[in-house]
Design a protein around this motif. Structure first.
Motif, PDB file in Angstrom:
ATOM      1  N   UNK A 176       0.837  -1.206   0.000  1.00 28.14           N
ATOM      2  CA  UNK A 176       0.000   0.000   0.000  1.00 28.14           C
ATOM      3  C   UNK A 176       0.870   1.254   0.000  1.00 28.14           C
ATOM      4  N   UNK A 177       1.829   1.309   0.885  1.00 23.84           N
ATOM      5  CA  UNK A 177       2.682   2.494   1.019  1.00 23.84           C
ATOM      6  C   UNK A 177       3.613   2.657  -0.180  1.00 23.84           C
ATOM      7  N   UNK A 178       4.200   1.550  -0.628  1.00 24.54           N
ATOM      8  CA  UNK A 178       5.180   1.616  -1.708  1.00 24.54           C
ATOM      9  C   UNK A 178       4.535   1.694  -3.090  1.00 24.54           C
ATOM     10  N   UNK A 179       3.232   1.421  -3.150  1.00 27.68           N
ATOM     11  CA  UNK A 179       2.539   1.454  -4.439  1.00 27.68           C
ATOM     12  C   UNK A 179       2.943   0.317  -5.355  1.00 27.68           C
ATOM     13  N   UNK A 180       3.237  -0.843  -4.757  1.00 22.70           N
ATOM     14  CA  UNK A 180       3.619  -2.023  -5.547  1.00 22.70           C
ATOM     15  C   UNK A 180       2.631  -3.154  -5.243  1.00 22.70           C
ATOM     16  N   UNK A 181       2.656  -4.179  -6.069  1.00 18.20           N
ATOM     17  CA  UNK A 181       1.786  -5.339  -5.848  1.00 18.20           C
ATOM     18  C   UNK A 181       2.281  -6.113  -4.635  1.00 18.20           C
ATOM     19  N   UNK A 182       1.352  -6.822  -3.999  1.00 19.55           N
ATOM     20  CA  UNK A 182       1.728  -7.588  -2.798  1.00 19.55           C
ATOM     21  C   UNK A 182       2.826  -8.601  -3.086  1.00 19.55           C
ATOM     22  N   UNK A 183       2.769  -9.225  -4.249  1.00 19.73           N
ATOM     23  CA  UNK A 183       3.794 -10.228  -4.582  1.00 19.73           C
ATOM     24  C   UNK A 183       5.157  -9.600  -4.871  1.00 19.73           C
ATOM     25  N   UNK A 184       5.217  -8.282  -4.974  1.00 19.22           N
ATOM     26  CA  UNK A 184       6.489  -7.593  -5.197  1.00 19.22           C
ATOM     27  C   UNK A 184       7.161  -7.170  -3.890  1.00 19.22           C
ATOM     28  N   UNK A 185       6.462  -7.350  -2.755  1.00 21.19           N
ATOM     29  CA  UNK A 185       6.997  -6.895  -1.471  1.00 21.19           C
ATOM     30  C   UNK A 185       8.223  -7.706  -1.068  1.00 21.19           C
ATOM     31  N   UNK A 186       8.153  -9.031  -1.121  1.00 20.47           N
ATOM     32  CA  UNK A 186       9.299  -9.852  -0.723  1.00 20.47           C
ATOM     33  C   UNK A 186      10.532  -9.545  -1.576  1.00 20.47           C
ATOM     34  N   UNK A 187      10.412  -9.485  -2.914  1.00 23.16           N
ATOM     35  CA  UNK A 187      11.594  -9.087  -3.698  1.00 23.16           C
ATOM     36  C   UNK A 187      12.127  -7.708  -3.315  1.00 23.16           C
ATOM     37  N   UNK A 188      11.234  -6.770  -2.982  1.00 21.75           N
ATOM     38  CA  UNK A 188      11.655  -5.441  -2.547  1.00 21.75           C
ATOM     39  C   UNK A 188      12.493  -5.546  -1.274  1.00 21.75           C
ATOM     40  N   UNK A 189      11.994  -6.335  -0.292  1.00 23.04           N
ATOM     41  CA  UNK A 189      12.710  -6.510   0.974  1.00 23.04           C
ATOM     42  C   UNK A 189      14.061  -7.158   0.722  1.00 23.04           C
ATOM     43  N   UNK A 190      14.084  -8.204  -0.093  1.00 22.37           N
ATOM     44  CA  UNK A 190      15.344  -8.918  -0.389  1.00 22.37           C
ATOM     45  C   UNK A 190      16.348  -8.001  -1.081  1.00 22.37           C
ATOM     46  N   UNK A 191      15.854  -7.128  -1.967  1.00 25.44           N
ATOM     47  CA  UNK A 191      16.749  -6.188  -2.655  1.00 25.44           C
ATOM     48  C   UNK A 191      17.374  -5.218  -1.645  1.00 25.44           C
ATOM     49  N   UNK A 192      16.563  -4.732  -0.701  1.00 25.50           N
ATOM     50  CA  UNK A 192      17.064  -3.795   0.315  1.00 25.50           C
ATOM     51  C   UNK A 192      18.076  -4.470   1.237  1.00 25.50           C
ATOM     52  N   UNK A 193      17.829  -5.719   1.581  1.00 22.39           N
ATOM     53  CA  UNK A 193      18.755  -6.453   2.461  1.00 22.39           C
ATOM     54  C   UNK A 193      20.065  -6.711   1.726  1.00 22.39           C
ATOM     55  N   UNK A 194      19.975  -6.941   0.428  1.00 21.13           N
ATOM     56  CA  UNK A 194      21.165  -7.235  -0.366  1.00 21.13           C
ATOM     57  C   UNK A 194      22.111  -6.063  -0.490  1.00 21.13           C
ATOM     58  N   UNK A 195      21.625  -4.848  -0.216  1.00 24.03           N
ATOM     59  CA  UNK A 195      22.499  -3.660  -0.358  1.00 24.03           C
ATOM     60  C   UNK A 195      23.409  -3.505   0.834  1.00 24.03           C
TER      61      UNK A 195
END
Length: 170
Positions: A151-170
């Motif tokens: 809701x906050x990021x304006x992305x689909x629910x199935x895109x949340x986990x990849x978003x989190x994984x991308x942030x952790x990978x940095x």
């Protein structure tokens, strides 16, 4: 605390996910006398209406403003360093993890998702499944995080986990 929330705000409310504050109404439920309530509608279930008494601090405590993108990114970083105690006792673990969900600390909820996901994978390698209590907690935690973050990021629910994984990978 009522001044913190106003009509039109989006909040999270317990396990109901993201809700919009529609209005403040006076109701007399079950003949208990007229009281003022926040009327909430979950954004992913518009048929449901939730009433939260303005004069009940414990109930209002479950109502939190939604996070900003910056806060989400900070929580993902914080969760990566979260070190809570794992319990091998199923009932104890269910109680502790249930308390974390009620408390609503998103970094701790992300930690719960992480450890239960790892535990689930370990069990699957042994051809076993999660206990029902662990599966329910994992599902509830994932729903809470994915709904709010999408809701906050304006992305689909199935895109949340990849978003989190991308942030952790940095």
């Amino acid at each position: 605390m009522a001044a913190e929330h106003k009509i039109g705000d989006f909040v999270t409310y317990r396990q109901n996910g993201i809700c919009r504050i529609n209005k403040i109404v006076k109701q007399n439920f079950a003949g208990m006398g007229e009281r003022e309530y926040f009327e909430l509608s979950p954004v992913y279930d518009m048929k449901t209406v939730i009433f939260v008494p303005l004069d009940s601090e414990p109930l209002k405590a479950g109502m939190r403003h939604i996070l900003s993108k910056e806060e989400i990114d900070g929580i993902i970083n914080e969760a990566e360093h979260e070190e809570l105690e794992w319990s091998n006792d199923t009932k104890d673990r269910a109680q502790k993890f249930g308390d974390i969900l009620l408390e609503g600390d998103r970094a701790k909820i992300l930690w719960v998702i992480k450890v239960l996901s790892i535990y689930k994978k370990e069990l699957e390698e042994k051809k076993r499944k999660l206990y029902a209590s662990d599966a329910k907690i994992l599902s509830t935690a994932e729903k809470a995080i994915t709904e709010e973050f999408s809701f906050v990021l304006g992305i689909k629910r199935e895109e949340v986990l990849p978003y989190i994984l991308e942030k952790i990978g940095k």
